[in-house]
Write a protein that holds these residues in place. Structure first.
Motif, PDB file in Angstrom:
ATOM      1  N   ILE A  72       0.848  -1.188   0.000  1.00 39.07           N
ATOM      2  CA  ILE A  72       0.000   0.000   0.000  1.00 39.07           C
ATOM      3  C   ILE A  72       0.885   1.240   0.000  1.00 39.07           C
ATOM      4  O   ILE A  72       2.078   1.162   0.275  1.00 39.07           O
ATOM      5  CB  ILE A  72      -0.959   0.030   1.202  1.00 39.07           C
ATOM      6  CG1 ILE A  72      -0.167  -0.010   2.519  1.00 39.07           C
ATOM      7  CG2 ILE A  72      -1.962  -1.106   1.138  1.00 39.07           C
ATOM      8  CD1 ILE A  72      -1.024   0.147   3.752  1.00 39.07           C
ATOM      9  N   ALA A  76       4.039   1.406  -3.379  1.00 38.76           N
ATOM     10  CA  ALA A  76       3.519   0.042  -3.409  1.00 38.76           C
ATOM     11  C   ALA A  76       4.058  -0.772  -4.585  1.00 38.76           C
ATOM     12  O   ALA A  76       4.195  -1.985  -4.481  1.00 38.76           O
ATOM     13  CB  ALA A  76       1.993   0.070  -3.451  1.00 38.76           C
ATOM     14  N   ASN A 154      -0.758   5.041  -5.918  1.00 39.94           N
ATOM     15  CA  ASN A 154      -1.525   4.492  -4.807  1.00 39.94           C
ATOM     16  C   ASN A 154      -2.302   3.285  -5.310  1.00 39.94           C
ATOM     17  O   ASN A 154      -3.262   3.431  -6.069  1.00 39.94           O
ATOM     18  CB  ASN A 154      -2.497   5.550  -4.260  1.00 39.94           C
ATOM     19  CG  ASN A 154      -1.792   6.582  -3.405  1.00 39.94           C
ATOM     20  OD1 ASN A 154      -1.116   6.244  -2.447  1.00 39.94           O
ATOM     21  ND2 ASN A 154      -1.933   7.838  -3.762  1.00 39.94           N
ATOM     22  N   HIS A 156      -4.879   0.405  -5.123  1.00 38.36           N
ATOM     23  CA  HIS A 156      -6.083  -0.018  -4.417  1.00 38.36           C
ATOM     24  C   HIS A 156      -6.145  -1.545  -4.505  1.00 38.36           C
ATOM     25  O   HIS A 156      -6.484  -2.105  -5.545  1.00 38.36           O
ATOM     26  CB  HIS A 156      -7.337   0.602  -5.034  1.00 38.36           C
ATOM     27  CG  HIS A 156      -7.292   2.095  -5.073  1.00 38.36           C
ATOM     28  ND1 HIS A 156      -7.487   2.878  -3.948  1.00 38.36           N
ATOM     29  CD2 HIS A 156      -7.042   2.964  -6.086  1.00 38.36           C
ATOM     30  CE1 HIS A 156      -7.380   4.147  -4.270  1.00 38.36           C
ATOM     31  NE2 HIS A 156      -7.107   4.236  -5.561  1.00 38.36           N
TER      32      HIS A 156
END
Length: 294
Positions: A72, A76, A154, A156
């Protein structure tokens, strides 16, 4: 037990070589730092009475640079690179005689935060390695055709492709979009020249956050070009966000090597602008023919 511990420590110090090597000196220095750690009476996560010296334990208890993948955050992709390499057994051998490369899964983020001075001092060793990292900065020793640039994004984990895609080009009424809190020296320059200066250029500081960041995403999906300016580092998660929302990345970051540079022809789908040309952003964009934009 306490007497045994005291005797063991006394015996250890008595056998320290008089003419120690540089490695011995480094170990002794680390031991002295632990032994002289600043005193800590308690810690919310640790029960102090269990430890002989909580300060010494805390000195050794920081998160290691060698680590399991972090999946995360904006770094990441480094973690996912480690995880996928480890999970694909056809790429990995336990026999060192069969190995083409030795892979060291250290964290570039932890190197930056914990050993910034040390890592700079040891550049002569890093220059012999193939580095796979998000922050591909040529001023910091990144070498084209040797090192590998990874995307900063980022991730998900549950649904990495959520909100993928966007409006048709004819439905994009904004020429260029940028928003973000102050971060590094380039962002303030962008705001200085373009914030509230031109109706075609939607340049903001930090946008009011809508539910699920919808306000920010809406602007990206309504813009032809999305400005991806460097922050404290050369890379920016906005590059990947722009591609997700089919907004042409406008990269303002001198010395930045884009992800997978040896494979992707970045100039065919992104615009690169030198930091000194920030005052000319609109002029540069309007000079791009509509056919080339499409």
């Amino acid at each position: 037990m306490n007497k045994l511990l005291h005797h063991s420590r006394t015996s250890f110090h008595s056998v320290i070589p008089q003419w120690s090597s540089s490695i011995d000196q480094e170990i002794q220095y680390a031991a002295s730092r632990i032994g002289n750690a600043s005193f800590i009476e308690n810690d919310p996560n640790l029960y102090a009475p269990l430890y002989r010296n909580l300060s010494m334990f805390k000195s050794e208890g920081e998160r290691p640079i060698m680590h399991t993948p972090v999946l995360i955050g904006i770094y990441a992709s480094e973690g996912w690179f480690m995880k996928q390499l480890q999970d694909h057994k056809k790429f990995v051998t336990k026999d060192p005689q069969k190995a083409h490369l030795y892979y060291l899964p250290f964290s570039s983020l932890m190197l930056e935060e914990k050993l910034h001075i040390c890592s700079n001092r040891n550049k002569k060793y890093m220059s012999k390695c193939i580095r796979s990292l998000c922050n591909a900065d040529m001023k910091e020793g990144f070498v084209l055709c040797k090192d590998v640039s990874l995307p900063e994004t980022n991730v998900h984990v549950k649904n990495p492709l959520r909100n993928l895609g966007s409006n048709r080009p004819s439905e994009r009424s904004i020429l260029a979009f940028f928003a973000g809190k102050m971060h590094g020296y380039v962002w303030p320059i962008v705001l200085q020249h373009w914030e509230n200066k031109d109706p075609d250029m939607k340049i903001f500081g930090r946008l009011p956050r809508g539910k699920g960041n919808k306000n920010y995403v809406h602007h990206m999906k309504s813009s032809k070009y999305c400005i991806c300016a460097k922050g404290y580092e050369v890379n920016s998660p906005r590059v990947v966000e722009a591609i997700f929302y089919e907004c042409v990345p406008m990269i303002i970051s001198d010395n930045f090597v884009p992800p997978f540079f040896e494979v992707l022809n970045w100039e065919s789908f992104a615009v690169f602008v030198l930091e000194k040309d920030i005052p000319n952003l609109k002029k540069i964009l309007l000079a791009i023919p509509e056919k080339r934009y499409l």
